[in-house]
Design a protein around this motif. Structure first.
Motif, PDB file in Angstrom:
ATOM      1  N   ASN A  11       0.805  -1.209   0.000  1.00  0.00           N
ATOM      2  CA  ASN A  11       0.000   0.000   0.000  1.00  0.00           C
ATOM      3  C   ASN A  11       0.844   1.267   0.000  1.00  0.00           C
ATOM      4  O   ASN A  11       0.319   2.363   0.044  1.00  0.00           O
ATOM      5  N   GLY A  12       2.174   1.105  -0.001  1.00  0.00           N
ATOM      6  CA  GLY A  12       3.048   2.261  -0.037  1.00  0.00           C
ATOM      7  C   GLY A  12       3.303   2.871   1.331  1.00  0.00           C
ATOM      8  O   GLY A  12       3.941   3.900   1.448  1.00  0.00           O
ATOM      9  N   SER A  13       2.816   2.276   2.365  1.00  0.00           N
ATOM     10  CA  SER A  13       3.009   2.779   3.716  1.00  0.00           C
ATOM     11  C   SER A  13       4.344   2.297   4.256  1.00  0.00           C
ATOM     12  O   SER A  13       4.791   1.210   3.955  1.00  0.00           O
ATOM     13  N   SER A  14       4.985   3.128   5.058  1.00  0.00           N
ATOM     14  CA  SER A  14       6.227   2.679   5.683  1.00  0.00           C
ATOM     15  C   SER A  14       5.942   2.135   7.078  1.00  0.00           C
ATOM     16  O   SER A  14       6.811   1.598   7.732  1.00  0.00           O
ATOM     17  N   MET A  16       5.259  -0.140   9.958  1.00  0.00           N
ATOM     18  CA  MET A  16       5.502  -1.549  10.246  1.00  0.00           C
ATOM     19  C   MET A  16       6.361  -2.246   9.193  1.00  0.00           C
ATOM     20  O   MET A  16       6.390  -3.450   9.126  1.00  0.00           O
ATOM     21  N   SER A  17       7.067  -1.504   8.340  1.00  0.00           N
ATOM     22  CA  SER A  17       7.932  -2.133   7.347  1.00  0.00           C
ATOM     23  C   SER A  17       9.088  -2.823   8.039  1.00  0.00           C
ATOM     24  O   SER A  17       9.607  -2.321   9.027  1.00  0.00           O
ATOM     25  N   PRO A  18       9.537  -3.963   7.514  1.00  0.00           N
ATOM     26  CA  PRO A  18      10.721  -4.607   8.083  1.00  0.00           C
ATOM     27  C   PRO A  18      11.899  -3.646   8.013  1.00  0.00           C
ATOM     28  O   PRO A  18      12.005  -2.855   7.088  1.00  0.00           O
ATOM     29  N   SER A  19      12.790  -3.705   8.988  1.00  0.00           N
ATOM     30  CA  SER A  19      13.903  -2.754   9.013  1.00  0.00           C
ATOM     31  C   SER A  19      14.971  -3.082   7.991  1.00  0.00           C
ATOM     32  O   SER A  19      15.765  -2.220   7.642  1.00  0.00           O
ATOM     33  N   SER A  20      15.034  -4.309   7.495  1.00  0.00           N
ATOM     34  CA  SER A  20      16.050  -4.688   6.511  1.00  0.00           C
ATOM     35  C   SER A  20      15.411  -5.487   5.376  1.00  0.00           C
ATOM     36  O   SER A  20      14.974  -6.616   5.580  1.00  0.00           O
ATOM     37  N   ILE A  21      15.373  -4.872   4.197  1.00  0.00           N
ATOM     38  CA  ILE A  21      14.777  -5.499   3.022  1.00  0.00           C
ATOM     39  C   ILE A  21      15.865  -5.656   1.967  1.00  0.00           C
ATOM     40  O   ILE A  21      16.610  -4.712   1.687  1.00  0.00           O
ATOM     41  N   VAL A  22      15.949  -6.833   1.402  1.00  0.00           N
ATOM     42  CA  VAL A  22      16.910  -7.111   0.345  1.00  0.00           C
ATOM     43  C   VAL A  22      16.141  -7.317  -0.956  1.00  0.00           C
ATOM     44  O   VAL A  22      15.264  -8.171  -1.025  1.00  0.00           O
ATOM     45  N   LEU A  23      16.467  -6.507  -1.955  1.00  0.00           N
ATOM     46  CA  LEU A  23      15.873  -6.645  -3.280  1.00  0.00           C
ATOM     47  C   LEU A  23      16.878  -7.365  -4.166  1.00  0.00           C
ATOM     48  O   LEU A  23      18.038  -6.943  -4.249  1.00  0.00           O
ATOM     49  N   ILE A  24      16.441  -8.443  -4.790  1.00  0.00           N
ATOM     50  CA  ILE A  24      17.337  -9.256  -5.612  1.00  0.00           C
ATOM     51  C   ILE A  24      16.758  -9.448  -7.008  1.00  0.00           C
ATOM     52  O   ILE A  24      15.558  -9.315  -7.218  1.00  0.00           O
ATOM     53  N   ASP A  25      17.623  -9.784  -7.938  1.00  0.00           N
ATOM     54  CA  ASP A  25      17.201 -10.178  -9.283  1.00  0.00           C
ATOM     55  C   ASP A  25      16.568 -11.559  -9.138  1.00  0.00           C
ATOM     56  O   ASP A  25      17.254 -12.537  -8.880  1.00  0.00           O
ATOM     57  N   GLY A  26      15.267 -11.624  -9.290  1.00  0.00           N
ATOM     58  CA  GLY A  26      14.533 -12.852  -9.023  1.00  0.00           C
ATOM     59  C   GLY A  26      14.776 -13.996  -9.983  1.00  0.00           C
ATOM     60  O   GLY A  26      14.436 -15.132  -9.679  1.00  0.00           O
ATOM     61  N   GLN A  78      17.734  -0.424   4.646  1.00  0.00           N
ATOM     62  CA  GLN A  78      17.791  -0.535   6.108  1.00  0.00           C
ATOM     63  C   GLN A  78      17.315   0.768   6.717  1.00  0.00           C
ATOM     64  O   GLN A  78      17.928   1.826   6.490  1.00  0.00           O
ATOM     65  N   ASN A  79      16.241   0.687   7.461  1.00  0.00           N
ATOM     66  CA  ASN A  79      15.697   1.858   8.151  1.00  0.00           C
ATOM     67  C   ASN A  79      15.553   3.060   7.215  1.00  0.00           C
ATOM     68  O   ASN A  79      15.883   4.185   7.566  1.00  0.00           O
ATOM     69  N   GLY A  80      15.085   2.786   5.988  1.00  0.00           N
ATOM     70  CA  GLY A  80      14.832   3.851   5.029  1.00  0.00           C
ATOM     71  C   GLY A  80      16.031   4.265   4.190  1.00  0.00           C
ATOM     72  O   GLY A  80      15.890   5.067   3.276  1.00  0.00           O
ATOM     73  N   ASN A  81      17.220   3.741   4.478  1.00  0.00           N
ATOM     74  CA  ASN A  81      18.413   4.049   3.704  1.00  0.00           C
ATOM     75  C   ASN A  81      18.649   2.952   2.672  1.00  0.00           C
ATOM     76  O   ASN A  81      18.500   1.779   2.983  1.00  0.00           O
TER      77      ASN A  81
END
Length: 148
Positions: A11-14, A16-26, A78-81
């Motif tokens: 929904n685009g909300s921050s 309760m977002s996890p503090s560490s998200i890893v985006l990978i080439d799926g 991480q935490n928005g960075n």
């Protein structure tokens, strides 16, 4: 009713977002292997994952000001960075089970040198490791760590 991490991100909300998200080439076999490696050594469950190609991944890339059509790096949020390339990989290693935090010591190597090596591997990753026709389907025990 409270938003889940997955719903908040979709929904685009921050909130309760996890503090560490890893985006990978799926579709990259190397990246899929790296994801499994991270999960296996992340006993605290700190890291959550999304494919760069997924709707959630695209939204997160856009939110960070990154192009959504170029998929040539791992992205750590991480935490928005936002961190990319070798810095992302080293920051991830810092939070894994021992001895992997020792790898973070390579952060003292100038970023230009680290990223040149990272980019060389990234350029050849499909040739060396192959790619899948579709994004990795997480096992039931990993599914809760994937945002989409």
């Amino acid at each position: 009713m409270e938003e889940s991490n997955h719903d908040a991100l979709k929904n685009g909300s921050s909130k309760m977002s996890p503090s560490s998200i890893v985006l990978i080439d799926g579709i990259c076999n190397l990246c899929q292997g790296a994801t499994k490696f991270i999960v296996r050594h992340d006993h605290g469950g700190r890291f959550h994952f999304a494919s760069l190609q997924s709707h959630t991944g695209q939204k997160l890339l856009a939110r960070g000001g990154f192009p959504t059509d170029v998929i040539n790096t791992i992205v750590l949020i991480q935490n928005g960075n936002y961190y990319t390339k070798s810095t992302a990989a080293l920051r991830i290693s810092r939070h894994l089970k021992f001895p992997w935090p020792l790898v973070y010591g390579l952060i003292i190597v100038p970023r230009g040198i680290r990223d040149a090596i990272y980019e060389y591997v990234a350029r050849h990753r499909y040739r060396w490791f192959g790619k899948s026709d579709q994004c990795m389907l997480p096992s039931p025990e990993l599914k809760e760590r994937f945002l989409e």
